[in-house]
Design a protein around this motif. Structure first.
Motif, PDB file in Angstrom:
ATOM      1  N   GLN A  93     -89.912  16.766 -10.227  1.00 12.65           N
ATOM      2  CA  GLN A  93     -91.380  16.794 -11.192  1.00 12.65           C
ATOM      3  C   GLN A  93     -92.287  15.785 -11.907  1.00 12.65           C
ATOM      4  N   ARG A  94     -93.195  16.022 -12.733  1.00 11.19           N
ATOM      5  CA  ARG A  94     -93.053  14.141 -13.359  1.00 11.19           C
ATOM      6  C   ARG A  94     -93.462  14.925 -14.303  1.00 11.19           C
ATOM      7  N   GLY A  95     -92.371  13.752 -15.069  1.00  8.58           N
ATOM      8  CA  GLY A  95     -91.958  13.761 -16.690  1.00  8.58           C
ATOM      9  C   GLY A  95     -90.794  13.429 -17.118  1.00  8.58           C
ATOM     10  N   VAL A  96     -90.144  13.488 -18.988  1.00 11.93           N
ATOM     11  CA  VAL A  96     -89.384  12.541 -18.823  1.00 11.93           C
ATOM     12  C   VAL A  96     -88.060  13.101 -19.211  1.00 11.93           C
ATOM     13  N   VAL A  97     -87.441  12.542 -19.569  1.00  6.53           N
ATOM     14  CA  VAL A  97     -86.223  13.251 -19.879  1.00  6.53           C
ATOM     15  C   VAL A  97     -86.233  13.372 -21.315  1.00  6.53           C
ATOM     16  N   ALA A  98     -86.145  14.505 -21.687  1.00  2.95           N
ATOM     17  CA  ALA A  98     -86.532  14.877 -23.596  1.00  2.95           C
ATOM     18  C   ALA A  98     -85.114  14.693 -24.072  1.00  2.95           C
ATOM     19  N   THR A  99     -83.479  14.572 -23.962  1.00 12.32           N
ATOM     20  CA  THR A  99     -82.708  13.894 -23.909  1.00 12.32           C
ATOM     21  C   THR A  99     -81.419  14.636 -23.012  1.00 12.32           C
ATOM     22  N   CYS A 100     -80.303  14.337 -23.381  1.00 11.48           N
ATOM     23  CA  CYS A 100     -78.926  14.686 -22.370  1.00 11.48           C
ATOM     24  C   CYS A 100     -77.764  14.376 -22.345  1.00 11.48           C
ATOM     25  N   SER A 101     -77.335  14.698 -21.976  1.00  7.78           N
ATOM     26  CA  SER A 101     -75.602  15.156 -22.563  1.00  7.78           C
ATOM     27  C   SER A 101     -74.763  14.044 -22.701  1.00  7.78           C
ATOM     28  N   TYR A 102     -73.502  13.550 -22.751  1.00 10.63           N
ATOM     29  CA  TYR A 102     -73.377  12.354 -23.209  1.00 10.63           C
ATOM     30  C   TYR A 102     -72.551  12.262 -21.362  1.00 10.63           C
ATOM     31  N   GLU A 103     -72.223  13.413 -21.039  1.00 12.54           N
ATOM     32  CA  GLU A 103     -71.982  13.037 -19.497  1.00 12.54           C
ATOM     33  C   GLU A 103     -73.006  12.330 -18.557  1.00 12.54           C
ATOM     34  N   ALA A 104     -74.170  12.446 -19.050  1.00 10.93           N
ATOM     35  CA  ALA A 104     -74.836  11.284 -18.590  1.00 10.93           C
ATOM     36  C   ALA A 104     -75.509  10.282 -18.979  1.00 10.93           C
ATOM     37  N   ARG A 105     -75.255  10.403 -20.209  1.00 13.17           N
ATOM     38  CA  ARG A 105     -75.804   8.944 -20.719  1.00 13.17           C
ATOM     39  C   ARG A 105     -74.558   8.065 -20.360  1.00 13.17           C
ATOM     40  N   ARG A 106     -73.286   8.296 -19.685  1.00 13.97           N
ATOM     41  CA  ARG A 106     -72.390   7.272 -19.251  1.00 13.97           C
ATOM     42  C   ARG A 106     -73.337   6.597 -17.844  1.00 13.97           C
ATOM     43  N   PHE A 107     -74.267   6.958 -17.363  1.00 16.07           N
ATOM     44  CA  PHE A 107     -74.717   6.556 -16.329  1.00 16.07           C
ATOM     45  C   PHE A 107     -75.843   5.931 -16.556  1.00 16.07           C
ATOM     46  N   GLY A 108     -76.881   5.838 -17.538  1.00 16.38           N
ATOM     47  CA  GLY A 108     -77.220   4.863 -18.369  1.00 16.38           C
ATOM     48  C   GLY A 108     -78.499   5.282 -18.641  1.00 16.38           C
ATOM     49  N   VAL A 109     -78.512   7.159 -18.567  1.00 18.29           N
ATOM     50  CA  VAL A 109     -79.894   8.189 -18.572  1.00 18.29           C
ATOM     51  C   VAL A 109     -79.998   7.809 -20.297  1.00 18.29           C
ATOM     52  N   HIS A 110     -81.252   8.137 -20.971  1.00 21.09           N
ATOM     53  CA  HIS A 110     -81.486   8.521 -22.220  1.00 21.09           C
ATOM     54  C   HIS A 110     -83.036   8.816 -22.563  1.00 21.09           C
ATOM     55  N   SER A 111     -83.545   9.668 -23.379  1.00 17.67           N
ATOM     56  CA  SER A 111     -84.175  10.149 -23.834  1.00 17.67           C
ATOM     57  C   SER A 111     -85.303   9.267 -23.885  1.00 17.67           C
ATOM     58  N   ALA A 112     -86.550  10.277 -23.193  1.00 16.21           N
ATOM     59  CA  ALA A 112     -87.994  10.179 -22.925  1.00 16.21           C
ATOM     60  C   ALA A 112     -87.661   8.464 -20.791  1.00 16.21           C
ATOM     61  N   MET A 113     -86.538   8.550 -20.672  1.00 12.35           N
ATOM     62  CA  MET A 113     -86.609   7.946 -19.404  1.00 12.35           C
ATOM     63  C   MET A 113     -87.318   8.519 -18.516  1.00 12.35           C
ATOM     64  N   PRO A 114     -88.422   8.594 -17.347  1.00 13.96           N
ATOM     65  CA  PRO A 114     -89.007   8.834 -16.625  1.00 13.96           C
ATOM     66  C   PRO A 114     -88.010   9.392 -15.602  1.00 13.96           C
ATOM     67  N   ILE A 115     -87.901  10.863 -15.307  1.00 11.54           N
ATOM     68  CA  ILE A 115     -87.170  11.672 -14.869  1.00 11.54           C
ATOM     69  C   ILE A 115     -86.938  11.069 -13.312  1.00 11.54           C
ATOM     70  N   VAL A 116     -88.085  10.370 -13.136  1.00 10.12           N
ATOM     71  CA  VAL A 116     -88.304   9.502 -11.046  1.00 10.12           C
ATOM     72  C   VAL A 116     -87.243   8.437 -11.506  1.00 10.12           C
ATOM     73  N   GLN A 117     -86.610   8.205 -12.904  1.00 12.22           N
ATOM     74  CA  GLN A 117     -85.522   6.513 -12.709  1.00 12.22           C
ATOM     75  C   GLN A 117     -84.356   7.518 -12.898  1.00 12.22           C
ATOM     76  N   ALA A 118     -84.051   9.010 -13.688  1.00  9.47           N
ATOM     77  CA  ALA A 118     -83.050   8.977 -14.311  1.00  9.47           C
ATOM     78  C   ALA A 118     -82.303   9.637 -12.813  1.00  9.47           C
ATOM     79  N   VAL A 119     -82.993  10.817 -12.107  1.00  9.13           N
ATOM     80  CA  VAL A 119     -82.535  10.860 -11.179  1.00  9.13           C
ATOM     81  C   VAL A 119     -81.910  10.189 -10.362  1.00  9.13           C
ATOM     82  N   PRO A 120     -81.465   9.103  -9.572  1.00  7.02           N
ATOM     83  CA  PRO A 120     -80.969   8.138  -9.077  1.00  7.02           C
ATOM     84  C   PRO A 120     -80.384   7.767  -8.972  1.00  7.02           C
ATOM     85  N   ARG A 121     -79.749   7.591 -10.467  1.00 11.92           N
ATOM     86  CA  ARG A 121     -78.257   7.028 -11.250  1.00 11.92           C
ATOM     87  C   ARG A 121     -77.946   8.723 -12.056  1.00 11.92           C
ATOM     88  N   LEU A 122     -77.630   9.224 -11.611  1.00  9.27           N
ATOM     89  CA  LEU A 122     -76.944  10.930 -11.700  1.00  9.27           C
ATOM     90  C   LEU A 122     -76.405  11.247 -10.129  1.00  9.27           C
TER      91      LEU A 122
END
Length: 395
Positions: A38-67
């Motif tokens: 989808q187009r959009g961003v991360v509203a928030t994420c769990s601490y398990e996801a944050r360990r992979f460098g993901v954070h709030s407002a990150m575009p989902i296209v950048q977050a998915v490859p890290r997870l």
């Protein structure tokens, strides 16, 4: 008697609510926001996801490859989160009669008079955490100190599920090893000036005289930084403190030059700001675009609207037109966001801007449309329905 201010901050609030309601998701990376593809961003994420460098407002296209593949993606359920927030604020009011809510997941309490009734600060903090857990099954990080600044920094010190007490006599030692950038008022112009003076930590700031800070930072900012470095800050808690503005912004983990990502991030910010403005019955006349380039080159552009608004489409259209009017196309962007301010009294309706013919038309139909979209998003999630690009600029 020294004031005693408590700051409570729910841990990864949206994600924690989802994991609470879906025990099978405990321990797995979880993203609340847009879904893969989808187009959009991360509203928030769990601490398990944050360990992979993901954070709030990150575009989902950048977050998915890290997870990893086992990551859970869910759409926000704002109505459910708001209900839990109201429960938590009700719990806090059973602890202290002086509670200032500053967002959906954090608040300040004045607990100065509670030591005789409940016990020392550590007992008060533990009781706040225990009551929240008993009421809603969520963890919170709590900080207690002599003012708002120290309480806020204390709540951040041991996240998640932390409890940090900073007595007045320990404020200096608490602040000294922290980076000076945690102080309020340190911006893109201020930080390099302090760095040129050899400053890295708050302890370094305290080695500078008031005259030196005022000379290099200006009288007002220099005085503020001087005081904060010594732990001196506002200790007032006001349940009725008026909100001056509403804004959302994101810092990209890697600079972004793709206009589609920038546009989508600004759409997200407009939707977030508009929803909060409508929920709190705020109509604003001033829309501000904020953008930052490498390394700290920051610009803001504002436009005053003829008619106050809280509409997503008008906010996005105004901010995007401000962006398009500048020679920024193709430059890698580090941060982008928008805000609204300049409140006008509401009368139950949300009117639109008439600043140019391309803007959405005002009228009762758009008011009803905004209310309908809010209701659908609250029930089914923020991405359950979107405005069509051909009919509305929010797209």
């Amino acid at each position: 008697m020294s004031r005693l201010i408590l700051h409570v901050d729910l841990d990864a609030f949206y994600a924690a609510v989802e994991q609470r309601d879906h025990p099978e998701w405990h321990g797995r990376p979880l993203v609340v926001g847009a879904e893969p593809g989808q187009r959009g961003v991360v509203a928030t994420c769990s601490y398990e996801a944050r360990r992979f460098g993901v954070h709030s407002a990150m575009p989902i296209v950048q977050a998915v490859p890290r997870l990893p593949p086992e990551t859970v993606y869910v759409r926000p359920s704002m109505a459910r989160y708001a209900k839990v927030s109201q429960q938590i604020m009700g719990v806090l009011e059973t602890v202290s009669p002086v509670v200032e809510r500053v967002s959906i997941d954090e608040a300040y309490l004045d607990v100065s008079r509670l030591t005789a009734l409940i016990g020392p600060p550590a007992v008060i903090g533990a009781q706040v955490k225990a009551r929240i857990w008993a009421a809603v099954g969520l963890t919170a990080s709590v900080g207690i100190g002599p003012n708002r600044l120290i309480a806020k920094l204390a709540s951040e010190a041991q996240k998640p599920n932390g409890l940090t007490i900073v007595p007045p006599e320990q404020v200096g030692d608490f602040l000294a090893p922290m980076p000076f950038t945690v102080l309020r008022g340190i911006g893109v112009k201020t930080a390099p000036r302090l760095e040129r003076l050899g400053v890295k930590m708050i302890g370094d700031v305290r080695q500078l005289s008031l005259e030196t800070l005022r000379h290099h930072l200006g009288a007002r900012t220099g005085s503020q930084v001087y005081q904060q470095a010594r732990g001196l800050a506002d200790d007032r808690i006001d349940p009725d403190r008026p909100r001056q503005s509403i804004s959302r912004e994101t810092t990209f983990p890697e600079d972004v030059s793709d206009p589609q990502i920038l546009e989508e991030t600004l759409r997200w910010a407009a939707q977030e700001v508009g929803a909060i403005a409508r929920q709190t019955q705020h109509l604003g006349r001033a829309v501000t675009l904020k953008i930052r380039f490498h390394p700290f080159e920051t610009h803001t552009r504002s436009r005053t609207l003829k008619v106050p608004t809280a509409d997503d489409a008008a906010l996005f259209h105004t901010a995007w037109s401000l962006f398009a009017a500048e020679p920024w196309s193709g430059r890698p962007v580090r941060l982008i966001g928008l805000g609204i301010s300049g409140w006008s009294a509401t009368d139950g309706g949300v009117q639109m801007d008439l600043f140019e013919t391309a803007a959405p038309e005002p009228g009762p139909k758009r008011d009803r449309l905004a209310a309908t979209l809010d209701a659908i998003r609250n029930r089914f999630g923020a991405d359950a329905i979107r405005r069509g690009r051909s009919r509305d600029l929010l797209g």
